[in-house]
Design a protein around this motif. Structure first.
Motif, PDB file in Angstrom:
ATOM      1  N   ASP A 317       0.848  -1.189   0.000  1.00 42.73           N
ATOM      2  CA  ASP A 317       0.000   0.000   0.000  1.00 42.73           C
ATOM      3  C   ASP A 317       0.881   1.236   0.000  1.00 42.73           C
ATOM      4  O   ASP A 317       1.880   1.301   0.729  1.00 42.73           O
ATOM      5  CB  ASP A 317      -0.914   0.022   1.228  1.00 42.73           C
ATOM      6  CG  ASP A 317      -2.163  -0.818   1.032  1.00 42.73           C
ATOM      7  OD1 ASP A 317      -3.011  -0.411   0.216  1.00 42.73           O
ATOM      8  OD2 ASP A 317      -2.281  -1.876   1.682  1.00 42.73           O
ATOM      9  N   ASP A 318       0.508   2.206  -0.821  1.00 45.35           N
ATOM     10  CA  ASP A 318       1.195   3.489  -0.837  1.00 45.35           C
ATOM     11  C   ASP A 318       0.208   4.569  -0.411  1.00 45.35           C
ATOM     12  O   ASP A 318      -0.908   4.267   0.043  1.00 45.35           O
ATOM     13  CB  ASP A 318       1.790   3.774  -2.220  1.00 45.35           C
ATOM     14  CG  ASP A 318       0.732   3.798  -3.326  1.00 45.35           C
ATOM     15  OD1 ASP A 318      -0.489   3.789  -3.012  1.00 45.35           O
ATOM     16  OD2 ASP A 318       1.117   3.824  -4.513  1.00 45.35           O
ATOM     17  N   LEU A 319       0.602   5.813  -0.542  1.00 44.62           N
ATOM     18  CA  LEU A 319      -0.246   6.920  -0.102  1.00 44.62           C
ATOM     19  C   LEU A 319      -1.633   6.859  -0.730  1.00 44.62           C
ATOM     20  O   LEU A 319      -2.649   6.963  -0.034  1.00 44.62           O
ATOM     21  CB  LEU A 319       0.428   8.252  -0.446  1.00 44.62           C
ATOM     22  CG  LEU A 319      -0.410   9.507  -0.172  1.00 44.62           C
ATOM     23  CD1 LEU A 319      -0.685   9.654   1.313  1.00 44.62           C
ATOM     24  CD2 LEU A 319       0.295  10.752  -0.719  1.00 44.62           C
ATOM     25  N   GLU A 320      -1.699   6.669  -2.049  1.00 43.47           N
ATOM     26  CA  GLU A 320      -2.988   6.724  -2.735  1.00 43.47           C
ATOM     27  C   GLU A 320      -3.891   5.553  -2.360  1.00 43.47           C
ATOM     28  O   GLU A 320      -5.098   5.726  -2.155  1.00 43.47           O
ATOM     29  CB  GLU A 320      -2.767   6.771  -4.252  1.00 43.47           C
ATOM     30  CG  GLU A 320      -2.110   8.051  -4.730  1.00 43.47           C
ATOM     31  CD  GLU A 320      -2.847   9.300  -4.258  1.00 43.47           C
ATOM     32  OE1 GLU A 320      -4.094   9.327  -4.340  1.00 43.47           O
ATOM     33  OE2 GLU A 320      -2.182  10.247  -3.809  1.00 43.47           O
ATOM     34  N   SER A 321      -3.324   4.352  -2.269  1.00 39.13           N
ATOM     35  CA  SER A 321      -4.169   3.201  -1.924  1.00 39.13           C
ATOM     36  C   SER A 321      -4.659   3.294  -0.482  1.00 39.13           C
ATOM     37  O   SER A 321      -5.803   2.952  -0.174  1.00 39.13           O
ATOM     38  CB  SER A 321      -3.419   1.886  -2.160  1.00 39.13           C
ATOM     39  OG  SER A 321      -2.330   1.737  -1.282  1.00 39.13           O
ATOM     40  N   LEU A 322      -3.805   3.793   0.415  1.00 44.03           N
ATOM     41  CA  LEU A 322      -4.225   3.949   1.809  1.00 44.03           C
ATOM     42  C   LEU A 322      -5.301   5.023   1.950  1.00 44.03           C
ATOM     43  O   LEU A 322      -6.253   4.865   2.718  1.00 44.03           O
ATOM     44  CB  LEU A 322      -3.022   4.292   2.688  1.00 44.03           C
ATOM     45  CG  LEU A 322      -2.150   3.115   3.117  1.00 44.03           C
ATOM     46  CD1 LEU A 322      -0.895   3.617   3.822  1.00 44.03           C
ATOM     47  CD2 LEU A 322      -2.907   2.156   4.026  1.00 44.03           C
ATOM     48  N   LYS A 323      -5.158   6.115   1.208  1.00 40.75           N
ATOM     49  CA  LYS A 323      -6.169   7.175   1.280  1.00 40.75           C
ATOM     50  C   LYS A 323      -7.546   6.637   0.894  1.00 40.75           C
ATOM     51  O   LYS A 323      -8.557   6.972   1.521  1.00 40.75           O
ATOM     52  CB  LYS A 323      -5.775   8.334   0.357  1.00 40.75           C
ATOM     53  CG  LYS A 323      -4.720   9.253   0.942  1.00 40.75           C
ATOM     54  CD  LYS A 323      -4.147  10.201  -0.097  1.00 40.75           C
ATOM     55  CE  LYS A 323      -5.174  11.129  -0.689  1.00 40.75           C
ATOM     56  NZ  LYS A 323      -4.552  12.091  -1.646  1.00 40.75           N
ATOM     57  N   LYS A 324      -7.578   5.790  -0.123  1.00 35.66           N
ATOM     58  CA  LYS A 324      -8.861   5.240  -0.566  1.00 35.66           C
ATOM     59  C   LYS A 324      -9.460   4.327   0.499  1.00 35.66           C
ATOM     60  O   LYS A 324     -10.673   4.336   0.737  1.00 35.66           O
ATOM     61  CB  LYS A 324      -8.676   4.482  -1.878  1.00 35.66           C
ATOM     62  CG  LYS A 324      -9.985   4.162  -2.578  1.00 35.66           C
ATOM     63  CD  LYS A 324      -9.763   3.864  -4.044  1.00 35.66           C
ATOM     64  CE  LYS A 324     -11.089   3.741  -4.782  1.00 35.66           C
ATOM     65  NZ  LYS A 324     -10.891   3.529  -6.228  1.00 35.66           N
ATOM     66  N   LYS A 325      -8.611   3.541   1.158  1.00 35.96           N
ATOM     67  CA  LYS A 325      -9.111   2.640   2.204  1.00 35.96           C
ATOM     68  C   LYS A 325      -9.510   3.417   3.458  1.00 35.96           C
ATOM     69  O   LYS A 325     -10.497   3.088   4.120  1.00 35.96           O
ATOM     70  CB  LYS A 325      -8.055   1.577   2.515  1.00 35.96           C
ATOM     71  CG  LYS A 325      -7.883   0.584   1.367  1.00 35.96           C
ATOM     72  CD  LYS A 325      -6.681  -0.319   1.525  1.00 35.96           C
ATOM     73  CE  LYS A 325      -6.523  -1.204   0.282  1.00 35.96           C
ATOM     74  NZ  LYS A 325      -5.288  -2.008   0.309  1.00 35.96           N
TER      75      LYS A 325
END
Length: 353
Positions: A317-325
């Motif tokens: 997970d990077d910044l963008e995937s974590l933000k979505k979760k």
């Protein structure tokens, strides 16, 4: 919003992350406490280290709720405590004494393993701990392996297998150990461990795919008050290296909607997976020869080749995937978020917390 981070004291990067970013959290759970099969409580750090950590947390105005585990996540340890009321009382009493002596703000209970035979005894134990600590004005949270359907009926298993406990255990998973409804009524925070969908021993795949987390939340919120539910997310990635030489063209990501049973790592031709922190993955990304992200999973992946002809596949997970979760917390109106563990993360995430 409730925001908890787990810290592993013996890992320098984990401590450093808390020192640098801890003020962004409301709660921190250092992995300090473990029970053995005699229900004796053991510290994993020295008292000096513990007091130093408590001072840092106090300066940052973060509540400290130490993690409490059954030693090695051993089902026998869990069973020896949960299956005996006197042992339950002994364990609960020790937690109360610890909380009073060191003035922590509560505890984070994290019994894990295949102890589903004592599912309701665990609920009973959590109830005892909660009653005593609530009386002192302290908090109790519980970590649970994710379910998307009701756990197997213990009574049915016993009836169908003539009470053969060893055979019954083979039919149970880690997720079968938890009574969601009962636990949810007792604790202040009900923490879903939204990771290890693809675990160390499984074929390569995302640690916490988005579609699965949604399924978990849809199921859980039918049973547990959303105002208590906390979504636990992974800061770590996981990589699998092929056992033998393997060409990148011979591997394709598993279809997330596949109805086929998940393979083990060995069945898929891979060694057991290992955890990677984001810094390691960022370094390895320079050597990715294939990468991608499935929108239904929302977990990036990359592949690199090794000199001996083998290859490694990593999901993370990077910044963008974590933000979505993380956005699921607001979408589902949950209490908050938790992260396993500090020190693994893409540090940019702290700018949005």
């Amino acid at each position: 919003m409730f925001k908890l981070g787990w810290v592993v004291p013996e890992v320098k990067e984990s401590i450093n992350s808390f020192v640098k970013y801890g003020q962004k959290l409301t709660h921190v759970s250092p992995t300090w406490l473990r029970f053995d099969s005699n229900a004796d409580l053991h510290l994993t750090v020295t008292e000096e280290e513990m007091h130093r950590f408590l001072e840092i947390a106090k300066e940052k105005k973060v509540k400290v709720v130490p993690l409490v585990v059954n030693e090695r996540f051993d089902e026998g340890v869990a069973g020896s405590i949960l299956g005996n009321k006197k042992m339950q009382e002994k364990a609960a009493e020790q937690l109360v004494k610890f909380a009073e002596k060191y003035q922590v703000d509560g505890v984070n209970l994290d019994f894990e393993g295949v102890f589903g035979l004592w599912r309701y005894e665990y609920t009973e134990f959590v109830g005892k701990v909660s009653e005593e600590l609530h009386r002192l004005g302290k908090e109790v949270s519980v970590d649970v392996v994710c379910q998307t359907a009701p756990p197997k009926s213990i009574d049915d298993l016993k009836e169908n297998m003539s009470g053969n406990f060893e055979e019954i255990k083979k039919m149970l998973s880690w997720a079968d150990s938890y009574d969601y409804e009962g636990l949810g009524k007792l604790v202040d925070q009900f923490i879903l461990m939204g990771y290890d969908y693809h675990a160390m021993g499984s074929e390569p795949g995302p640690v916490g795919p988005l579609w699965w987390i949604r399924d978990v939340l849809d199921y859980t919120l039918k049973i547990v008050d959303k105002n208590k539910v906390v979504l636990g997310l992974p800061f770590y990635g996981r990589g699998w290296t092929s056992i033998d030489k393997m060409r990148v063209e011979d591997w394709e990501p598993r279809n997330p909607m596949s109805r086929e049973p998940m393979k083990t790592a060995f069945e898929a031709g891979f060694e057991l997976g290992k955890a990677y922190d984001y810094r390691e993955i960022k370094e390895k990304s320079r050597y990715f020869i294939k990468s991608g992200i499935n929108p239904e999973e929302n977990s990036p992946w990359g592949v690199w080749e090794l000199e001996d002809g083998k290859m490694t596949i990593v999901y993370y997970d990077d910044l963008e995937s974590l933000k979505k979760k993380i956005s699921l917390v607001r979408e589902y109106e949950l209490l908050g978020i938790a992260f396993w563990r500090l020190g693994h993360e893409d540090e940019r995430i702290w700018d949005v917390l």
